[in-house]
Design a protein around this motif. Structure first.
Motif, PDB file in Angstrom:
ATOM      1  N   ALA A  80       0.826  -1.211   0.000  1.00 45.88           N
ATOM      2  CA  ALA A  80       0.000   0.000   0.000  1.00 45.88           C
ATOM      3  C   ALA A  80       0.861   1.261   0.000  1.00 45.88           C
ATOM      4  N   LEU A  81       1.912   1.274   0.824  1.00 45.24           N
ATOM      5  CA  LEU A  81       2.813   2.434   0.859  1.00 45.24           C
ATOM      6  C   LEU A  81       3.510   2.637  -0.478  1.00 45.24           C
ATOM      7  N   LEU A  82       3.976   1.547  -1.067  1.00 43.39           N
ATOM      8  CA  LEU A  82       4.665   1.663  -2.356  1.00 43.39           C
ATOM      9  C   LEU A  82       3.719   2.174  -3.435  1.00 43.39           C
ATOM     10  N   TYR A  83       2.494   1.692  -3.427  1.00 43.98           N
ATOM     11  CA  TYR A  83       1.520   2.145  -4.424  1.00 43.98           C
ATOM     12  C   TYR A  83       1.256   3.640  -4.281  1.00 43.98           C
ATOM     13  N   ASP A  84       1.117   4.110  -3.022  1.00 45.23           N
ATOM     14  CA  ASP A  84       0.827   5.522  -2.814  1.00 45.23           C
ATOM     15  C   ASP A  84       2.003   6.397  -3.211  1.00 45.23           C
ATOM     16  N   VAL A  85       3.226   5.952  -2.895  1.00 48.71           N
ATOM     17  CA  VAL A  85       4.409   6.717  -3.274  1.00 48.71           C
ATOM     18  C   VAL A  85       4.529   6.817  -4.790  1.00 48.71           C
ATOM     19  N   VAL A  86       4.291   5.712  -5.484  1.00 51.61           N
ATOM     20  CA  VAL A  86       4.359   5.735  -6.952  1.00 51.61           C
ATOM     21  C   VAL A  86       3.272   6.634  -7.524  1.00 51.61           C
ATOM     22  N   ALA A  87       2.065   6.608  -6.913  1.00 49.51           N
ATOM     23  CA  ALA A  87       0.972   7.454  -7.398  1.00 49.51           C
ATOM     24  C   ALA A  87       1.304   8.930  -7.229  1.00 49.51           C
ATOM     25  N   VAL A  88       1.908   9.283  -6.085  1.00 53.18           N
ATOM     26  CA  VAL A  88       2.292  10.679  -5.857  1.00 53.18           C
ATOM     27  C   VAL A  88       3.352  11.108  -6.857  1.00 53.18           C
ATOM     28  N   ARG A  89       4.334  10.224  -7.119  1.00 53.40           N
ATOM     29  CA  ARG A  89       5.371  10.563  -8.102  1.00 53.40           C
ATOM     30  C   ARG A  89       4.777  10.711  -9.502  1.00 53.40           C
ATOM     31  N   ALA A  90       3.671  10.050  -9.756  1.00 52.42           N
ATOM     32  CA  ALA A  90       3.036  10.137 -11.077  1.00 52.42           C
ATOM     33  C   ALA A  90       2.107  11.340 -11.201  1.00 52.42           C
ATOM     34  N   GLY A  91       1.991  12.144 -10.121  1.00 52.02           N
ATOM     35  CA  GLY A  91       1.177  13.354 -10.187  1.00 52.02           C
ATOM     36  C   GLY A  91      -0.156  13.277  -9.493  1.00 52.02           C
ATOM     37  N   TYR A  92      -0.503  12.153  -8.910  1.00 53.77           N
ATOM     38  CA  TYR A  92      -1.765  12.028  -8.204  1.00 53.77           C
ATOM     39  C   TYR A  92      -1.607  12.507  -6.759  1.00 53.77           C
ATOM     40  N   PRO A  93      -2.692  12.970  -6.151  1.00 53.08           N
ATOM     41  CA  PRO A  93      -2.593  13.433  -4.759  1.00 53.08           C
ATOM     42  C   PRO A  93      -2.350  12.253  -3.813  1.00 53.08           C
ATOM     43  N   THR A  94      -1.678  12.556  -2.709  1.00 55.41           N
ATOM     44  CA  THR A  94      -1.390  11.510  -1.734  1.00 55.41           C
ATOM     45  C   THR A  94      -2.673  11.038  -1.071  1.00 55.41           C
ATOM     46  N   ARG A  95      -2.685   9.800  -0.637  1.00 56.00           N
ATOM     47  CA  ARG A  95      -3.856   9.259   0.044  1.00 56.00           C
ATOM     48  C   ARG A  95      -4.052   9.950   1.387  1.00 56.00           C
ATOM     49  N   ARG A  96      -5.323  10.066   1.779  1.00 50.41           N
ATOM     50  CA  ARG A  96      -5.635  10.768   3.019  1.00 50.41           C
ATOM     51  C   ARG A  96      -5.044  10.055   4.230  1.00 50.41           C
ATOM     52  N   TRP A  97      -5.048   8.714   4.206  1.00 53.59           N
ATOM     53  CA  TRP A  97      -4.564   7.972   5.370  1.00 53.59           C
ATOM     54  C   TRP A  97      -3.066   8.165   5.565  1.00 53.59           C
ATOM     55  N   ARG A  98      -2.315   8.251   4.464  1.00 52.50           N
ATOM     56  CA  ARG A  98      -0.871   8.449   4.601  1.00 52.50           C
ATOM     57  C   ARG A  98      -0.552   9.869   5.063  1.00 52.50           C
ATOM     58  N   ALA A  99      -1.320  10.840   4.567  1.00 49.75           N
ATOM     59  CA  ALA A  99      -1.115  12.215   5.015  1.00 49.75           C
ATOM     60  C   ALA A  99      -1.452  12.357   6.494  1.00 49.75           C
TER      61      ALA A  99
ATOM     62  N   ILE B  27      -1.278   9.957   8.794  1.00 48.75           N
ATOM     63  CA  ILE B  27      -0.226   9.302   9.576  1.00 48.75           C
ATOM     64  C   ILE B  27       1.011  10.189   9.653  1.00 48.75           C
ATOM     65  N   ALA B  28       1.415  10.779   8.538  1.00 50.26           N
ATOM     66  CA  ALA B  28       2.581  11.662   8.527  1.00 50.26           C
ATOM     67  C   ALA B  28       2.371  12.865   9.437  1.00 50.26           C
ATOM     68  N   ASP B  29       1.139  13.402   9.430  1.00 48.65           N
ATOM     69  CA  ASP B  29       0.848  14.563  10.287  1.00 48.65           C
ATOM     70  C   ASP B  29       0.882  14.168  11.763  1.00 48.65           C
ATOM     71  N   GLU B  30       0.348  12.980  12.092  1.00 52.12           N
ATOM     72  CA  GLU B  30       0.366  12.525  13.484  1.00 52.12           C
ATOM     73  C   GLU B  30       1.804  12.315  13.969  1.00 52.12           C
ATOM     74  N   LEU B  31       2.633  11.726  13.127  1.00 51.58           N
ATOM     75  CA  LEU B  31       4.017  11.480  13.514  1.00 51.58           C
ATOM     76  C   LEU B  31       4.800  12.789  13.684  1.00 51.58           C
ATOM     77  N   ALA B  32       4.401  13.799  12.955  1.00 50.76           N
ATOM     78  CA  ALA B  32       5.130  15.069  13.023  1.00 50.76           C
ATOM     79  C   ALA B  32       4.672  15.946  14.182  1.00 50.76           C
ATOM     80  N   THR B  33       3.447  15.779  14.643  1.00 48.16           N
ATOM     81  CA  THR B  33       2.912  16.694  15.651  1.00 48.16           C
ATOM     82  C   THR B  33       2.818  16.094  17.047  1.00 48.16           C
ATOM     83  N   ARG B  34       2.733  14.803  17.193  1.00 41.65           N
ATOM     84  CA  ARG B  34       2.589  14.200  18.516  1.00 41.65           C
ATOM     85  C   ARG B  34       3.943  14.166  19.236  1.00 41.65           C
ATOM     86  N   HIS B  35       3.913  14.404  20.531  1.00 42.72           N
ATOM     87  CA  HIS B  35       5.121  14.363  21.348  1.00 42.72           C
ATOM     88  C   HIS B  35       5.360  12.939  21.857  1.00 42.72           C
TER      89      HIS B  35
END
Length: 202
Positions: free
Chosen positions: A49-68, A70-78
């Motif tokens: 799933a992660l690889l598919y989303d990364v390839v989709a983003v590189r191809a110009g498609y928007p990132t999946r909501r679930w990955r965004a 997760i990235a936001d939670e990892l960046a903001t939580r202490h």
């Protein structure tokens, strides 16, 4: 473990017992095999799933909501956040369980026997080694005996005046009595410089 034994000239490893052809019997599987398959499947799905989303983003498609998310939670939580602590504890516990399963002894030492009807059985490789050692103990001219058993082969190293060909014949008869689902190949060798005594290793 290498013993420094040399093959007997003209003597090749032969199948133990010229009986029926090997039957297709499923080897015993430890419960950890199912756990390992489940963990591998989950990791494969997540990685795919992660690889598919990364390839989709590189191809110009928007990132999946679930990955965004997760990235936001990892960046903001202490690190002292309750959710982070619970997740870390669960991960450590899961890692400990997987490590215990990896180090726990499996069922590779068990060799299946030919089934009798719907009943299946297996024998420990160490037990086979003891049976062969007991059979060899009654043969003259053997000062030292070392037996190593793998899943498909029995290697016997002996020291003494005994004829390896005769010893191989006797041990082959003993193996044939075990009715293994997959007969083991037997290889009897004469060792050089082995210490006197008697022993067996399975």
């Amino acid at each position: 473990m290498r013993t420094g034994a040399e093959p007997v000239p003209g003597e090749e490893a032969t199948a133990a017992g010229d009986g029926p052809a090997p039957e297709k019997v499923r080897r015993p599987r430890a419960p950890r095999a199912a756990v390992a398959a489940l963990v591998a499947t989950v990791l494969l799905v997540v990685a795919g799933a992660l690889l598919y989303d990364v390839v989709a983003v590189r191809a110009g498609y928007p990132t999946r909501r679930w990955r965004a998310r997760i990235a936001d939670e990892l960046a903001t939580r202490h690190l002292d956040d309750l959710g982070v602590l619970v997740g870390a504890g669960a991960t450590v516990l899961l890692g400990g369980v997987l490590l215990w399963l990896a180090l726990a002894p499996g069922l590779g030492r068990w060799l299946p026997l030919r089934p009798s009807g719907d009943t299946g059985a297996a024998i420990d490789r160490a037990g086979i080694g003891h049976l062969l050692a007991d059979r060899a103990a009654g043969l003259p001219g053997i000062d030292h005996l070392r037996i190593r058993i793998s899943r498909r082969r029995v290697r016997v190293t002996l020291t003494g005046t005994a004829d390896p060909v005769s010893v191989q014949r006797q041990l082959r008869d003993e193996l044939a009595r075990l009715t293994l689902a997959r007969p083991l190949r037997l290889d009897v060798r004469a060792a050089r410089g082995a210490a006197p005594g008697a022993g067996a290793a399975g």
